[in-house]
Scaffold this motif. Structure first.
Motif, PDB file in Angstrom:
ATOM      1  N   SER A   1       0.823  -1.213   0.000  1.00  0.00           N
ATOM      2  CA  SER A   1       0.000   0.000   0.000  1.00  0.00           C
ATOM      3  C   SER A   1       0.857   1.263   0.000  1.00  0.00           C
ATOM      4  N   VAL A   2       1.995   1.235   0.770  1.00  0.00           N
ATOM      5  CA  VAL A   2       2.814   2.449   0.826  1.00  0.00           C
ATOM      6  C   VAL A   2       3.411   2.764  -0.543  1.00  0.00           C
ATOM      7  N   VAL A   3       3.635   1.705  -1.353  1.00  0.00           N
ATOM      8  CA  VAL A   3       4.167   1.943  -2.700  1.00  0.00           C
ATOM      9  C   VAL A   3       3.053   2.414  -3.629  1.00  0.00           C
ATOM     10  N   LEU A   4       1.909   1.732  -3.516  1.00  0.00           N
ATOM     11  CA  LEU A   4       0.811   2.067  -4.434  1.00  0.00           C
ATOM     12  C   LEU A   4       0.265   3.465  -4.167  1.00  0.00           C
ATOM     13  N   GLU A   5       0.418   3.937  -2.906  1.00  0.00           N
ATOM     14  CA  GLU A   5       0.013   5.314  -2.598  1.00  0.00           C
ATOM     15  C   GLU A   5       0.733   6.326  -3.486  1.00  0.00           C
ATOM     16  N   ARG A   6       1.942   5.944  -3.940  1.00  0.00           N
ATOM     17  CA  ARG A   6       2.739   6.871  -4.746  1.00  0.00           C
ATOM     18  C   ARG A   6       2.387   6.805  -6.218  1.00  0.00           C
ATOM     19  N   TRP A   7       1.197   6.319  -6.532  1.00  0.00           N
ATOM     20  CA  TRP A   7       0.896   6.084  -7.950  1.00  0.00           C
ATOM     21  C   TRP A   7       1.059   7.300  -8.845  1.00  0.00           C
ATOM     22  N   PRO A   8       0.807   8.549  -8.322  1.00  0.00           N
ATOM     23  CA  PRO A   8       0.998   9.660  -9.272  1.00  0.00           C
ATOM     24  C   PRO A   8       2.443   9.758  -9.760  1.00  0.00           C
ATOM     25  N   SER A   9       3.434   9.591  -8.844  1.00  0.00           N
ATOM     26  CA  SER A   9       4.812   9.711  -9.332  1.00  0.00           C
ATOM     27  C   SER A   9       5.199   8.514 -10.182  1.00  0.00           C
TER      28      SER A   9
ATOM     29  N   GLY B   1       6.612   8.769 -13.925  1.00  0.00           N
ATOM     30  CA  GLY B   1       7.817   8.068 -14.359  1.00  0.00           C
ATOM     31  C   GLY B   1       7.552   7.223 -15.592  1.00  0.00           C
ATOM     32  N   ALA B   2       6.425   6.499 -15.579  1.00  0.00           N
ATOM     33  CA  ALA B   2       6.088   5.652 -16.723  1.00  0.00           C
ATOM     34  C   ALA B   2       5.915   6.494 -17.978  1.00  0.00           C
ATOM     35  N   MET B   3       5.297   7.684 -17.810  1.00  0.00           N
ATOM     36  CA  MET B   3       5.098   8.568 -18.967  1.00  0.00           C
ATOM     37  C   MET B   3       6.437   9.039 -19.522  1.00  0.00           C
ATOM     38  N   VAL B   4       7.373   9.391 -18.603  1.00  0.00           N
ATOM     39  CA  VAL B   4       8.692   9.834 -19.064  1.00  0.00           C
ATOM     40  C   VAL B   4       9.390   8.692 -19.806  1.00  0.00           C
ATOM     41  N   THR B   5       9.267   7.461 -19.263  1.00  0.00           N
ATOM     42  CA  THR B   5       9.867   6.308 -19.928  1.00  0.00           C
ATOM     43  C   THR B   5       9.314   6.154 -21.344  1.00  0.00           C
ATOM     44  N   LEU B   6       7.979   6.232 -21.465  1.00  0.00           N
ATOM     45  CA  LEU B   6       7.361   6.102 -22.792  1.00  0.00           C
ATOM     46  C   LEU B   6       7.816   7.218 -23.718  1.00  0.00           C
ATOM     47  N   GLN B   7       7.929   8.428 -23.145  1.00  0.00           N
ATOM     48  CA  GLN B   7       8.343   9.579 -23.932  1.00  0.00           C
ATOM     49  C   GLN B   7       9.762   9.360 -24.479  1.00  0.00           C
ATOM     50  N   LEU B   8      10.677   8.938 -23.583  1.00  0.00           N
ATOM     51  CA  LEU B   8      12.047   8.645 -24.024  1.00  0.00           C
ATOM     52  C   LEU B   8      12.037   7.588 -25.127  1.00  0.00           C
ATOM     53  N   ALA B   9      11.219   6.535 -24.908  1.00  0.00           N
ATOM     54  CA  ALA B   9      11.183   5.442 -25.879  1.00  0.00           C
ATOM     55  C   ALA B   9      10.678   5.950 -27.227  1.00  0.00           C
TER      56      ALA B   9
ATOM     57  N   LEU C   1      11.002   5.972 -14.986  1.00  0.00           N
ATOM     58  CA  LEU C   1      10.364   5.075 -14.026  1.00  0.00           C
ATOM     59  C   LEU C   1      11.334   4.487 -12.999  1.00  0.00           C
ATOM     60  N   THR C   2      12.504   4.024 -13.447  1.00  0.00           N
ATOM     61  CA  THR C   2      13.437   3.393 -12.504  1.00  0.00           C
ATOM     62  C   THR C   2      13.972   4.411 -11.503  1.00  0.00           C
ATOM     63  N   ALA C   3      14.220   5.643 -11.972  1.00  0.00           N
ATOM     64  CA  ALA C   3      14.683   6.682 -11.056  1.00  0.00           C
ATOM     65  C   ALA C   3      13.606   6.964 -10.013  1.00  0.00           C
ATOM     66  N   VAL C   4      12.349   7.008 -10.442  1.00  0.00           N
ATOM     67  CA  VAL C   4      11.238   7.198  -9.512  1.00  0.00           C
ATOM     68  C   VAL C   4      11.218   6.070  -8.488  1.00  0.00           C
ATOM     69  N   ALA C   5      11.437   4.831  -8.972  1.00  0.00           N
ATOM     70  CA  ALA C   5      11.447   3.674  -8.073  1.00  0.00           C
ATOM     71  C   ALA C   5      12.549   3.814  -7.037  1.00  0.00           C
ATOM     72  N   ASN C   6      13.744   4.206  -7.483  1.00  0.00           N
ATOM     73  CA  ASN C   6      14.859   4.368  -6.543  1.00  0.00           C
ATOM     74  C   ASN C   6      14.498   5.371  -5.465  1.00  0.00           C
ATOM     75  N   TYR C   7      13.831   6.437  -5.885  1.00  0.00           N
ATOM     76  CA  TYR C   7      13.448   7.474  -4.941  1.00  0.00           C
ATOM     77  C   TYR C   7      12.419   6.930  -3.943  1.00  0.00           C
ATOM     78  N   ILE C   8      11.409   6.237  -4.461  1.00  0.00           N
ATOM     79  CA  ILE C   8      10.361   5.715  -3.573  1.00  0.00           C
ATOM     80  C   ILE C   8      10.939   4.723  -2.573  1.00  0.00           C
ATOM     81  N   GLN C   9      11.840   3.828  -3.057  1.00  0.00           N
ATOM     82  CA  GLN C   9      12.344   2.811  -2.125  1.00  0.00           C
ATOM     83  C   GLN C   9      13.238   3.424  -1.052  1.00  0.00           C
ATOM     84  N   SER C  10      13.961   4.513  -1.405  1.00  0.00           N
ATOM     85  CA  SER C  10      14.804   5.110  -0.377  1.00  0.00           C
ATOM     86  C   SER C  10      13.951   5.893   0.619  1.00  0.00           C
ATOM     87  N   ASP C  11      12.741   6.222   0.204  1.00  0.00           N
ATOM     88  CA  ASP C  11      11.854   7.007   1.035  1.00  0.00           C
ATOM     89  C   ASP C  11      11.003   6.122   1.944  1.00  0.00           C
TER      90      ASP C  11
END
Lengths: 223, 227
Positions: free
Chosen positions: B8-16, B20-28, B173-183
């Motif tokens: 739940s604590v991870v899913l709460e961060r769904w906006p970020s 992240g997913a949008m940025v990944t798609l944009q880069l791709a 997305l991965t950078a966002v993940a790194n941030y969430i996990q450290s938080d």
């Protein structure tokens, strides 16, 4: 800070390159064993086994290796498993390589011409005999060039082990760069070392491919 | 072992995560379009350019295909900085991914060119098509149609590889993940969720490419068979 690039730095880089080779071979052996099992499961007679192994391949092929690395190195300790950088990198690469090699080898097994399967069955060979005596020896010849080609991918992908702190070639470059701060020079040297490792294998893969193409062309010509 | 997972604590961060997913798609998308164009140009250069151009294209392709993306990203990042160009991490990431996928596209399109039967080209010439028309209608379009499946798998792999740009702190997305996990200290749950998002993204991309293929290759749509 300070100093310029000297022989000790180059030796340190070469040591890193050695670890890159070690990790690549580990990943090839581990991933090869797993991939072989996956390939056999993918052509299994049981629908459930085919579905599960297919799901594994889809899942891994849809996930970046970097995320798998983070999951094993940071994720496993978080739920109570201690793991060293080498073990984390080795395990991640094995899981990753297993899915890709499994798919390459499934293709090789399935591209052994249909009559060979039927002939083996007609000779009353058991399922195991048919695989080990008839299909696999021919599949190995088909699979060799793409497998060598994929080994190049493995070597390049071991660079991602640097993010979990395993000191292979890319990581040893970062370490040297932290003291010299000449990033462009150092990463150029690293790129050259990777190229020297990978290019001969790329060439070999292409040569094998051409030779296999010729061989197959000849044997299939009368049909 | 005491497994106590809390997603739940991870899913709460769904906006970020979504950002992240949008940025990944944009880069791709950027790298797919730009890299695809570079790849087609280099393949043409290798096939029909003067020897110098063909050699340059080959050096580019072999150089990129035999070095890791991580090192290429660092080289672009620090190389541009050393000649005084300070670009944002996103720009560098898009640039490095473009250079990378351009080389792979070149190789795939070249294989497509090699699969074109000589008789087809002669037939085109015999029908009085101009050299440009032959190149477009007889060589380029059929070649791309033939290698379209390999191209699209390469572009999906590129989307997954864009995770490496988190190392120069592009906010994907991965950078966002790194941030969430450290938080949140929920590394395992975070990376599981992110891995699943990547799986979804690759399915979305595959579906998108299938649709685009149906649109731009009417022959394939009508007959339902590859060339």
């Amino acid at each position: 800070m300070g100093g310029s690039l000297n022989l000790n730095h180059l030796l340190f880089l070469l040591q890193g390159a050695g670890w890159t080779v070690v990790l690549s071979v580990l990943a090839l052996v581990g991933g090869g064993i797993l991939g072989f099992a996956v390939a056999l499961c993918r052509v299994s007679a049981s629908r459930a086994v085919r579905l599960v192994s297919g799901g594994y391949v889809q899942l891994i092929q849809g996930t970046p290796l970097l995320v798998i690395m983070f999951l094993t190195y940071f994720g496993l300790p978080a739920i109570g498993f201690r793991i060293s950088p080498l073990a984390a990198a080795g395990a991640s690469l094995t899981i990753y390589v297993g899915a890709y090699l499994g798919e390459i080898w499934r293709g090789a097994i399935q591209s052994v011409p249909r009559p060979q399967w039927e002939a083996a069955e007609g000779l009353a060979l058991s399922r195991t005999q048919r695989m080990t005596r008839v299909i696999l020896p021919q599949a190995v010849r088909i699979a060799t060039p793409p497998t060598v080609g994929f080994f190049v991918q493995i070597i390049k992908n071991t660079s991602l082990a640097s993010v979990v702190g395993f000191v292979e070639l890319a990581r040893s470059g970062q370490i040297i760069n932290n003291s010299l701060f000449e990033p462009f020079l150092i990463y150029s040297i690293i790129a050259v070392i990777y190229f020297v490792l990978c290019y001969p294998l790329s060439r070999l893969s292409r040569r094998l491919e051409r030779r296999a193409g010729q061989g197959r062309g000849q044997t299939l010509a009368p049909a | 072992m005491n497994l106590n997972l809390d997603f739940s604590v991870v899913l709460e961060r769904w906006p970020s995560l979504l950002d992240g997913a949008m940025v990944t798609l944009q880069l791709a998308c950027i790298a797919t379009v730009a890299g695809g164009a570079i790849g087609i140009l280099c393949a043409i250069g290798r096939r029909s350019g003067p020897p110098v151009v063909a050699a340059l294209c080959e050096i580019y392709v072999e150089g990129i295909r035999n070095t890791p993306l991580l090192v290429q990203i660092f080289l672009v990042y620090f190389g541009l900085a050393s000649i005084g160009l300070q670009l944002s991490a996103m720009t560098v990431a898009a640039l490095a991914l473009t250079i990378n996928v351009g080389a792979y596209t070149t190789e795939i399109v070249r294989a497509g060119f090699e699969s074109i039967n000589k008789g087809q080209i002669e037939a085109g010439q015999g029908l009085g098509l101009s050299p440009a028309q032959v190149y477009w209608h007889v060589i380029l379009l059929p070649a791309i149609e033939r290698v379209y499946p390999s191209l699209t798998s390469q572009f999906v792999l590129l989307m997954l590889a864009s995770s490496v740009t988190s190392q120069i702190s592009a906010e994907e997305l991965t950078a966002v993940a790194n941030y969430i996990q450290s938080d949140t200290y929920r590394a395992f749950e975070t990376y599981i969720v992110v891995a699943l998002i990547y799986v979804v993204l690759s399915l979305v991309m595959r579906a998108g490419f299938f649709g685009i293929g149906q649109l731009i290759f009417p022959r394939r749509r009508r007959l339902g068979t590859p060339l």
